[in-house]
Design an enzyme around this catalytic site. Structure first.
Site, short mmCIF file in Angstrom:
data_model
loop_
_atom_site.label_atom_id
_atom_site.label_comp_id
_atom_site.label_asym_id
_atom_site.label_seq_id
_atom_site.Cartn_x
_atom_site.Cartn_y
_atom_site.Cartn_z
CG HIS A 1 -2.00 -0.97 1.22
ND1 HIS A 1 -3.23 -0.69 0.67
CD2 HIS A 1 -2.07 -2.26 1.65
CE1 HIS A 1 -4.01 -1.75 0.77
NE2 HIS A 1 -3.33 -2.71 1.36
ZN LIG Z 1 -3.92 -4.73 1.81
#
Ligand SMILES: [Zn+2]
Ligand SMILES: [Zn+2]
Length: 143
Positions: free
Chosen positions: A107
């Site tokens: 992320h």
């Molecule tokens: Zn994730």
């Protein structure tokens, strides 16, 4: 490491058989694209082309360390290009059982979180440590 399966959504994106996904970066090792359900001003995912399920499948080897480091570099490059004025950047991985897709994904977030409560999803606090920062994982994988 498990082999790629046709049911893995991220493998489909990595093989560019998913035409609905905007590819931000692709090379022989990694692919980057926007998170379909963004939690911040800019929210990208960087995945290995090879199917690696989770951070638990990474080993303390030069190969895995180099791969994660490359994912991290690509994420930093994309966010500094697309969100140069962000107040803060975050890079990290969900650890099982907090991962949503069983294909390793970094992320990459340029804050602020939108909406603000989304920060909970990326908290590294708590007894199970649901989220691990990229630099901490790199530390752990150092051969
Ligand atoms: Zn994730
Ligand atoms: Zn996959």
């Amino acid at each position: 490491m498990a082999g790629a399966t046709s049911s893995c959504i991220f493998c489909q994106i990595a093989r560019s058989s998913s035409s609905s996904t905007t590819i931000l970066h692709a090379d022989d090792k990694v692919v980057a694209f926007p998170d379909i359900n963004p939690s911040s001003f800019r929210h990208y995912l960087v995945i290995p082309v090879e199917h690696i399920a989770t951070v638990k499948d990474l080993r303390r080897t030069t190969e895995d360390h180099t791969l994660v480091n490359h994912m991290f570099n690509v994420g930093q490059m994309l966010l500094s290009r697309d969100a140069p004025n962000s107040i803060q950047y975050r890079f990290g991985f969900h650890q099982p059982p907090f991962n949503s897709v069983n294909h390793l994904h970094l992320h990459c977030m340029a804050l602020p979180y939108v909406p603000r409560w989304r920060r909970i999803k990326y908290s590294s606090l708590g007894p199970l440590g649901g989220f691990i920062e990229a630099h901490k994982l790199l530390e752990r994988l150092k051969p």
